[in-house]
Write a protein that holds these residues in place. Structure first.
Motif, PDB file in Angstrom:
ATOM      1  N   LEU A  76       4.796  -2.434  20.384  1.00  0.00           N
ATOM      2  CA  LEU A  76       4.551  -1.704  19.207  1.00  0.00           C
ATOM      3  C   LEU A  76       3.375  -0.847  19.318  1.00  0.00           C
ATOM      4  CD1 LEU A  76       5.054  -4.551  16.611  1.00  0.00           C
ATOM      5  CD2 LEU A  76       6.642  -3.141  17.670  1.00  0.00           C
ATOM      6  N   ASP A  77       3.607   0.322  18.693  1.00  0.00           N
ATOM      7  CA  ASP A  77       2.036   1.000  18.586  1.00  0.00           C
ATOM      8  C   ASP A  77       1.408   0.646  17.312  1.00  0.00           C
ATOM      9  OD1 ASP A  77       3.664   2.321  16.161  1.00  0.00           O
ATOM     10  OD2 ASP A  77       4.035   3.931  17.282  1.00  0.00           O
ATOM     11  N   ALA A  78       0.157   1.182  16.975  1.00  0.00           N
ATOM     12  CA  ALA A  78      -0.535   0.744  16.154  1.00  0.00           C
ATOM     13  C   ALA A  78       0.168   0.818  14.516  1.00  0.00           C
ATOM     14  CB  ALA A  78      -2.007   1.476  15.972  1.00  0.00           C
ATOM     15  N   GLU A  79       0.783   1.926  14.494  1.00  0.00           N
ATOM     16  CA  GLU A  79       1.388   2.106  13.072  1.00  0.00           C
ATOM     17  C   GLU A  79       2.419   0.828  12.621  1.00  0.00           C
ATOM     18  OE1 GLU A  79       2.839   5.985  12.367  1.00  0.00           O
ATOM     19  OE2 GLU A  79       0.787   6.539  11.752  1.00  0.00           O
ATOM     20  N   VAL A  80       3.123   0.578  13.973  1.00  0.00           N
ATOM     21  CA  VAL A  80       4.362  -0.318  13.731  1.00  0.00           C
ATOM     22  C   VAL A  80       3.601  -2.034  13.330  1.00  0.00           C
ATOM     23  CG1 VAL A  80       6.461  -1.524  14.392  1.00  0.00           C
ATOM     24  CG2 VAL A  80       6.110   0.925  14.966  1.00  0.00           C
ATOM     25  N   ALA A  81       2.639  -2.089  14.281  1.00  0.00           N
ATOM     26  CA  ALA A  81       1.628  -3.153  14.473  1.00  0.00           C
ATOM     27  C   ALA A  81       1.198  -3.652  12.683  1.00  0.00           C
ATOM     28  CB  ALA A  81       0.762  -3.351  15.491  1.00  0.00           C
ATOM     29  N   LEU A  82       0.675  -2.496  12.252  1.00  0.00           N
ATOM     30  CA  LEU A  82       0.273  -2.740  10.958  1.00  0.00           C
ATOM     31  C   LEU A  82       1.208  -2.847   9.799  1.00  0.00           C
ATOM     32  CD1 LEU A  82      -2.304  -2.586   8.803  1.00  0.00           C
ATOM     33  CD2 LEU A  82      -1.975   0.008   8.775  1.00  0.00           C
ATOM     34  N   PHE A 126       0.870  -1.401  -0.094  1.00  0.00           N
ATOM     35  CA  PHE A 126       0.039   0.026  -0.056  1.00  0.00           C
ATOM     36  C   PHE A 126       1.011   1.341  -0.011  1.00  0.00           C
ATOM     37  CE2 PHE A 126      -2.670  -3.018   2.182  1.00  0.00           C
ATOM     38  CZ  PHE A 126      -3.749  -2.911   1.298  1.00  0.00           C
ATOM     39  N   ASN A 127       0.331   2.316  -0.612  1.00  0.00           N
ATOM     40  CA  ASN A 127       1.146   3.405  -0.384  1.00  0.00           C
ATOM     41  C   ASN A 127       0.786   4.249   0.889  1.00  0.00           C
ATOM     42  OD1 ASN A 127      -1.513   4.765  -0.498  1.00  0.00           O
ATOM     43  ND2 ASN A 127      -1.164   5.609  -2.584  1.00  0.00           N
ATOM     44  N   CYS A 128       1.518   5.405   1.173  1.00  0.00           N
ATOM     45  CA  CYS A 128       1.600   5.673   2.522  1.00  0.00           C
ATOM     46  C   CYS A 128       0.185   6.394   2.963  1.00  0.00           C
ATOM     47  CB  CYS A 128       2.514   7.096   2.464  1.00  0.00           C
ATOM     48  SG  CYS A 128       4.177   6.615   2.489  1.00  0.00           S
ATOM     49  N   GLN A 129      -0.623   6.996   1.841  1.00  0.00           N
ATOM     50  CA  GLN A 129      -1.895   7.389   2.166  1.00  0.00           C
ATOM     51  C   GLN A 129      -2.694   6.374   2.544  1.00  0.00           C
ATOM     52  OE1 GLN A 129      -3.646   9.640  -1.030  1.00  0.00           O
ATOM     53  NE2 GLN A 129      -5.617  10.005   0.097  1.00  0.00           N
ATOM     54  N   THR A 130      -2.849   5.197   1.945  1.00  0.00           N
ATOM     55  CA  THR A 130      -3.837   4.088   2.209  1.00  0.00           C
ATOM     56  C   THR A 130      -3.241   3.423   3.561  1.00  0.00           C
ATOM     57  OG1 THR A 130      -3.969   3.771  -0.089  1.00  0.00           O
ATOM     58  CG2 THR A 130      -4.620   1.957   1.402  1.00  0.00           C
ATOM     59  N   PHE A 131      -2.117   3.487   3.855  1.00  0.00           N
ATOM     60  CA  PHE A 131      -1.500   2.811   5.071  1.00  0.00           C
ATOM     61  C   PHE A 131      -2.163   3.514   6.320  1.00  0.00           C
ATOM     62  CE2 PHE A 131       1.374   2.926   8.756  1.00  0.00           C
ATOM     63  CZ  PHE A 131       1.532   1.518   9.070  1.00  0.00           C
ATOM     64  N   HIS A 132      -1.886   4.776   6.033  1.00  0.00           N
ATOM     65  CA  HIS A 132      -2.543   5.739   7.037  1.00  0.00           C
ATOM     66  C   HIS A 132      -3.755   5.921   7.077  1.00  0.00           C
ATOM     67  CE1 HIS A 132       1.783   7.166   7.153  1.00  0.00           C
ATOM     68  NE2 HIS A 132       1.461   6.991   8.461  1.00  0.00           N
ATOM     69  N   GLY A 133      -4.601   5.606   5.968  1.00  0.00           N
ATOM     70  CA  GLY A 133      -5.978   5.406   6.039  1.00  0.00           C
ATOM     71  C   GLY A 133      -6.652   4.336   6.723  1.00  0.00           C
ATOM     72  N   ILE A 134      -5.848   3.017   6.871  1.00  0.00           N
ATOM     73  CA  ILE A 134      -6.299   1.776   7.381  1.00  0.00           C
ATOM     74  C   ILE A 134      -6.043   2.101   8.839  1.00  0.00           C
ATOM     75  CG2 ILE A 134      -5.573  -0.281   7.938  1.00  0.00           C
ATOM     76  CD1 ILE A 134      -4.538  -0.501   4.880  1.00  0.00           C
ATOM     77  N   ILE A 135      -5.132   2.837   9.334  1.00  0.00           N
ATOM     78  CA  ILE A 135      -4.901   2.952  10.701  1.00  0.00           C
ATOM     79  C   ILE A 135      -6.314   4.004  11.172  1.00  0.00           C
ATOM     80  CG2 ILE A 135      -3.795   4.580  12.316  1.00  0.00           C
ATOM     81  CD1 ILE A 135      -2.005   1.992  11.822  1.00  0.00           C
ATOM     82  N   LYS A 136      -6.269   5.233  10.629  1.00  0.00           N
ATOM     83  CA  LYS A 136      -7.729   5.779  10.685  1.00  0.00           C
ATOM     84  C   LYS A 136      -8.954   5.280  10.789  1.00  0.00           C
ATOM     85  CE  LYS A 136      -5.425  10.091   9.388  1.00  0.00           C
ATOM     86  NZ  LYS A 136      -4.866  11.050   8.321  1.00  0.00           N
ATOM     87  N   ALA A 137      -9.051   4.114   9.763  1.00  0.00           N
ATOM     88  CA  ALA A 137     -10.399   3.457   9.446  1.00  0.00           C
ATOM     89  C   ALA A 137     -10.873   2.505  10.513  1.00  0.00           C
ATOM     90  CB  ALA A 137     -10.337   2.597   8.161  1.00  0.00           C
ATOM     91  N   GLY A 138      -9.952   2.325  11.720  1.00  0.00           N
ATOM     92  CA  GLY A 138     -10.218   1.461  12.763  1.00  0.00           C
ATOM     93  C   GLY A 138      -9.113   0.738  13.161  1.00  0.00           C
ATOM     94  N   PHE A 139      -8.124   0.581  12.638  1.00  0.00           N
ATOM     95  CA  PHE A 139      -6.951  -0.540  12.979  1.00  0.00           C
ATOM     96  C   PHE A 139      -6.557   0.169  14.325  1.00  0.00           C
ATOM     97  CE2 PHE A 139      -2.769  -2.205  13.321  1.00  0.00           C
ATOM     98  CZ  PHE A 139      -3.100  -3.395  13.139  1.00  0.00           C
ATOM     99  N   GLY A 140      -6.034   1.406  14.022  1.00  0.00           N
ATOM    100  CA  GLY A 140      -5.407   1.990  15.374  1.00  0.00           C
ATOM    101  C   GLY A 140      -6.297   2.257  16.701  1.00  0.00           C
ATOM    102  N   SER A 141      -7.399   2.717  16.331  1.00  0.00           N
ATOM    103  CA  SER A 141      -8.293   2.611  17.861  1.00  0.00           C
ATOM    104  C   SER A 141      -8.500   1.118  18.365  1.00  0.00           C
ATOM    105  CB  SER A 141      -9.673   3.013  17.431  1.00  0.00           C
ATOM    106  OG  SER A 141     -10.465   2.475  16.626  1.00  0.00           O
ATOM    107  N   ALA A 142      -8.665  -0.036  17.304  1.00  0.00           N
ATOM    108  CA  ALA A 142      -8.902  -1.382  17.755  1.00  0.00           C
ATOM    109  C   ALA A 142      -7.606  -2.017  18.416  1.00  0.00           C
ATOM    110  CB  ALA A 142      -9.347  -2.116  16.606  1.00  0.00           C
ATOM    111  N   TRP A 143      -6.352  -1.396  18.059  1.00  0.00           N
ATOM    112  CA  TRP A 143      -5.214  -1.821  18.473  1.00  0.00           C
ATOM    113  C   TRP A 143      -5.134  -1.441  20.111  1.00  0.00           C
ATOM    114  CZ3 TRP A 143      -1.371  -5.173  17.482  1.00  0.00           C
ATOM    115  CH2 TRP A 143      -0.207  -5.016  18.240  1.00  0.00           C
ATOM    116  N   TYR A 144      -5.477  -0.144  20.230  1.00  0.00           N
ATOM    117  CA  TYR A 144      -5.351   0.258  21.589  1.00  0.00           C
ATOM    118  C   TYR A 144      -6.415   0.152  22.355  1.00  0.00           C
ATOM    119  CZ  TYR A 144      -1.548   3.374  19.462  1.00  0.00           C
ATOM    120  OH  TYR A 144      -0.311   3.601  18.855  1.00  0.00           O
ATOM    121  N   SER A 145      -7.678  -0.353  22.102  1.00  0.00           N
ATOM    122  CA  SER A 145      -8.709  -0.696  22.935  1.00  0.00           C
ATOM    123  C   SER A 145      -8.915  -1.908  23.247  1.00  0.00           C
ATOM    124  CB  SER A 145      -9.855   0.200  22.288  1.00  0.00           C
ATOM    125  OG  SER A 145     -10.190  -0.510  21.180  1.00  0.00           O
TER     126      SER A 145
END
Length: 200
Positions: A109-115, A69-88
């Motif tokens: 790992l934080d959410a970005e590194v985990a993804l 994935f490109n950078c924008q899509t990678f960060h889009g996946i984080i914002k689409a719920g991966f990040g919040s689910a990783w932390y919660s």
């Protein structure tokens, strides 16, 4: 009485032989264990790992090459719920309650590194030992984070507007086909392609 004289030395010889055999078995097992331990890895998975250097580069080419994935899509996946689910969400483990409170600060790992770890795993044929080096993690943590991250990644499209849609017009079909033919000259008439990696 004479026979009793030999019992203790014989027992000692048997014990020494058994101990040597145990050490030999342990040594053979060590040779077949192909994984790295904490002393052979970078000291902290949160700082200066090869993946963090790649992430800091912000290079679409590097992201696509390693994670698909490109950078924008990678960060889009984080914002689409991966990040919040990783932390919660608590990471499932056999030795803790599944309904307990998550402790994201205690995770390696934080959410970005985990993804990044999950996408590296999905996008390559590399062995987990390479992932250990890239992310500075021991084997059990790599396996646990991949399994947990995959379960979160599976939920993300269900919670977002992600969808597969047909191109809306003949012109769109043709423009997509032109892009594909440029890279894969024999794929005429196609409007999308997927690279499939088979894991053995």
């Amino acid at each position: 009485m004479q026979n009793g004289r030999w019992v203790q030395p014989a027992a000692a010889i048997i014990w020494v032989g058994a101990e040597e055999a145990r050490k030999l078995r342990a040594e053979r097992r060590k040779q077949s264990r192909l994984y790295l331990c904490r002393p052979q890895l970078l000291p902290n998975p949160r700082y200066n790992t090869p993946w963090q250097v790649l992430h800091a580069s912000g290079s679409d080419r590097a992201f696509i090459t390693t994670m698909g994935f490109n950078c924008q899509t990678f960060h889009g996946i984080i914002k689409a719920g991966f990040g919040s689910a990783w932390y919660s969400t608590p990471i499932p483990r056999n030795d803790v309650r599944t309904m307990g409170q998550p402790h994201p600060g205690a995770r390696s790992l934080d959410a970005e590194v985990a993804l990044g770890l999950v996408l590296h795993y999905l996008n390559s044929t590399m062995r987990e030992i390479s992932l250990q080096q890239i992310f500075a993690l021991i084997p059990t943590t790599v396996s646990r984070y991949i399994t947990f991250g995959l379960s979160i990644l599976l939920m993300v499209p269900q919670n977002s507007n992600a969808a597969i849609r047909w191109p809306g017009s003949i012109d769109k079909f043709q423009s997509y086909n032109d892009l594909i033919v440029e890279r894969h000259p024999r794929l005429t008439g196609a409007f999308a392609s997927v690279d499939v990696i088979y894991r053995v």
